[in-house]
Design a protein around this motif. Structure first.
Motif, PDB file in Angstrom:
ATOM      1  N   GLY A  36      35.116  50.148  58.398  1.00 10.80           N
ATOM      2  CA  GLY A  36      35.863  50.078  57.140  1.00 10.80           C
ATOM      3  C   GLY A  36      35.989  51.396  56.397  1.00 10.80           C
ATOM      4  N   SER A  37      35.484  52.470  56.972  1.00 12.84           N
ATOM      5  CA  SER A  37      35.480  53.748  56.251  1.00 12.84           C
ATOM      6  C   SER A  37      36.885  54.304  56.026  1.00 12.84           C
ATOM      7  N   ARG A  38      37.758  54.140  57.002  1.00 15.78           N
ATOM      8  CA  ARG A  38      39.131  54.639  56.854  1.00 15.78           C
ATOM      9  C   ARG A  38      39.868  53.852  55.771  1.00 15.78           C
ATOM     10  N   THR A  39      39.698  52.548  55.787  1.00 12.44           N
ATOM     11  CA  THR A  39      40.328  51.691  54.779  1.00 12.44           C
ATOM     12  C   THR A  39      39.797  52.013  53.385  1.00 12.44           C
ATOM     13  N   THR A  40      38.489  52.177  53.265  1.00 10.72           N
ATOM     14  CA  THR A  40      37.882  52.502  51.973  1.00 10.72           C
ATOM     15  C   THR A  40      38.389  53.842  51.455  1.00 10.72           C
ATOM     16  N   ALA A  41      38.504  54.840  52.333  1.00  8.33           N
ATOM     17  CA  ALA A  41      38.969  56.168  51.921  1.00  8.33           C
ATOM     18  C   ALA A  41      40.379  56.121  51.357  1.00  8.33           C
ATOM     19  N   VAL A  42      41.205  55.196  51.852  1.00  6.39           N
ATOM     20  CA  VAL A  42      42.581  55.065  51.366  1.00  6.39           C
ATOM     21  C   VAL A  42      42.654  54.179  50.124  1.00  6.39           C
ATOM     22  N   LEU A  43      41.943  53.061  50.124  1.00  6.29           N
ATOM     23  CA  LEU A  43      42.084  52.091  49.041  1.00  6.29           C
ATOM     24  C   LEU A  43      41.282  52.421  47.786  1.00  6.29           C
ATOM     25  N   LYS A  44      40.164  53.108  47.898  1.00  6.72           N
ATOM     26  CA  LYS A  44      39.330  53.403  46.724  1.00  6.72           C
ATOM     27  C   LYS A  44      40.090  54.219  45.680  1.00  6.72           C
ATOM     28  N   PRO A  45      40.784  55.326  46.062  1.00  9.64           N
ATOM     29  CA  PRO A  45      41.545  56.066  45.037  1.00  9.64           C
ATOM     30  C   PRO A  45      42.648  55.217  44.400  1.00  9.64           C
ATOM     31  N   LEU A  46      43.247  54.321  45.172  1.00 10.20           N
ATOM     32  CA  LEU A  46      44.287  53.431  44.641  1.00 10.20           C
ATOM     33  C   LEU A  46      43.664  52.439  43.656  1.00 10.20           C
ATOM     34  N   GLN A  47      42.499  51.902  44.008  1.00 12.64           N
ATOM     35  CA  GLN A  47      41.795  50.968  43.119  1.00 12.64           C
ATOM     36  C   GLN A  47      41.389  51.666  41.815  1.00 12.64           C
ATOM     37  N   ASP A  48      40.999  52.925  41.911  1.00 16.37           N
ATOM     38  CA  ASP A  48      40.568  53.679  40.727  1.00 16.37           C
ATOM     39  C   ASP A  48      41.693  53.890  39.707  1.00 16.37           C
ATOM     40  N   LEU A  49      42.946  53.732  40.131  1.00 19.63           N
ATOM     41  CA  LEU A  49      44.078  53.867  39.205  1.00 19.63           C
ATOM     42  C   LEU A  49      44.173  52.698  38.226  1.00 19.63           C
ATOM     43  N   GLU A  50      43.499  51.587  38.560  1.00 18.65           N
ATOM     44  CA  GLU A  50      43.514  50.374  37.729  1.00 18.65           C
ATOM     45  C   GLU A  50      44.934  49.901  37.444  1.00 18.65           C
ATOM     46  N   LEU A  51      45.732  49.789  38.517  1.00 16.00           N
ATOM     47  CA  LEU A  51      47.094  49.274  38.394  1.00 16.00           C
ATOM     48  C   LEU A  51      47.049  47.790  38.065  1.00 16.00           C
ATOM     49  N   ARG A  52      48.004  47.352  37.244  1.00 15.50           N
ATOM     50  CA  ARG A  52      48.103  45.943  36.867  1.00 15.50           C
ATOM     51  C   ARG A  52      49.506  45.428  37.148  1.00 15.50           C
ATOM     52  N   LEU A  53      49.557  44.195  37.580  1.00 11.38           N
ATOM     53  CA  LEU A  53      50.830  43.482  37.704  1.00 11.38           C
ATOM     54  C   LEU A  53      50.926  42.536  36.518  1.00 11.38           C
ATOM     55  N   VAL A  54      51.984  42.697  35.736  1.00 10.27           N
ATOM     56  CA  VAL A  54      52.177  41.873  34.546  1.00 10.27           C
ATOM     57  C   VAL A  54      53.454  41.069  34.733  1.00 10.27           C
ATOM     58  N   PRO A  55      53.358  39.725  34.686  1.00  9.61           N
ATOM     59  CA  PRO A  55      54.569  38.920  34.854  1.00  9.61           C
ATOM     60  C   PRO A  55      55.531  39.137  33.693  1.00  9.61           C
ATOM     61  N   VAL A  56      56.800  39.320  34.032  1.00 14.62           N
ATOM     62  CA  VAL A  56      57.822  39.587  33.014  1.00 14.62           C
ATOM     63  C   VAL A  56      57.948  38.409  32.048  1.00 14.62           C
ATOM     64  N   ASP A  57      57.852  37.181  32.554  1.00 14.70           N
ATOM     65  CA  ASP A  57      58.033  36.008  31.694  1.00 14.70           C
ATOM     66  C   ASP A  57      56.756  35.590  30.965  1.00 14.70           C
ATOM     67  N   GLY A  58      55.618  36.208  31.303  1.00 17.26           N
ATOM     68  CA  GLY A  58      54.368  35.901  30.619  1.00 17.26           C
ATOM     69  C   GLY A  58      53.760  34.553  30.929  1.00 17.26           C
ATOM     70  N   ARG A  59      54.303  33.827  31.924  1.00 17.80           N
ATOM     71  CA  ARG A  59      53.793  32.485  32.226  1.00 17.80           C
ATOM     72  C   ARG A  59      52.565  32.496  33.124  1.00 17.80           C
ATOM     73  N   GLN A  60      52.232  33.634  33.691  1.00 22.56           N
ATOM     74  CA  GLN A  60      51.042  33.754  34.513  1.00 22.56           C
ATOM     75  C   GLN A  60      50.203  34.889  33.941  1.00 22.56           C
ATOM     76  N   PRO A  61      48.904  34.895  34.231  1.00 22.11           N
ATOM     77  CA  PRO A  61      48.093  36.019  33.755  1.00 22.11           C
ATOM     78  C   PRO A  61      48.422  37.289  34.535  1.00 22.11           C
ATOM     79  N   SER A  62      48.144  38.441  33.935  1.00 25.48           N
ATOM     80  CA  SER A  62      48.331  39.683  34.664  1.00 25.48           C
ATOM     81  C   SER A  62      47.225  39.801  35.717  1.00 25.48           C
TER      82      SER A  62
END
Length: 103
Positions: A57-83
């Motif tokens: 899992g080291s290759r996957t971790t090296a790629v995904l950890k910096p992406l996870q550190d960005l703290e990206l959020r998906l927010v529904p446009v209609d607000g009917r689901q949680p982000s």
């Protein structure tokens, strides 16, 4: 009705996703880049390019950890689901104008 999402980093719009179908366990979406896309593009492209065996899992971790550190959020446009916190509450893979989302 398919969900539309804003992908955000803080208050910066990274892009928009519009679900159009399903390929279990993923929802399929069209991705439209926003003003903040270039700041995360390289990390998203590296994530989309992950494939093949990664026994420890080291290759996957090296790629995904910096992406996870960005703290990206998906927010529904209609607000009917949680982000959703990307790589915490959901998996998101953006490959060009296509996205795959699992939540």
């Amino acid at each position: 009705m398919m969900t539309q999402w804003h992908l955000l980093r803080g208050d910066i719009l990274i892009g928009e996703l519009s679900e159009y179908g399903c390929d279990q366990p993923f929802f399929l979406a069209r991705f439209t880049p926003g003003p903040g896309w270039e700041s995360v593009r390289a990390l998203c492209e590296a994530s989309a390019a992950l494939s093949g065996p990664d026994p420890d899992g080291s290759r996957t971790t090296a790629v995904l950890k910096p992406l996870q550190d960005l703290e990206l959020r998906l927010v529904p446009v209609d607000g009917r689901q949680p982000s959703l916190q990307v790589l915490k509450n959901c998996m998101l893979r953006i490959d060009g104008s296509e996205a795959r989302l699992r939540y």
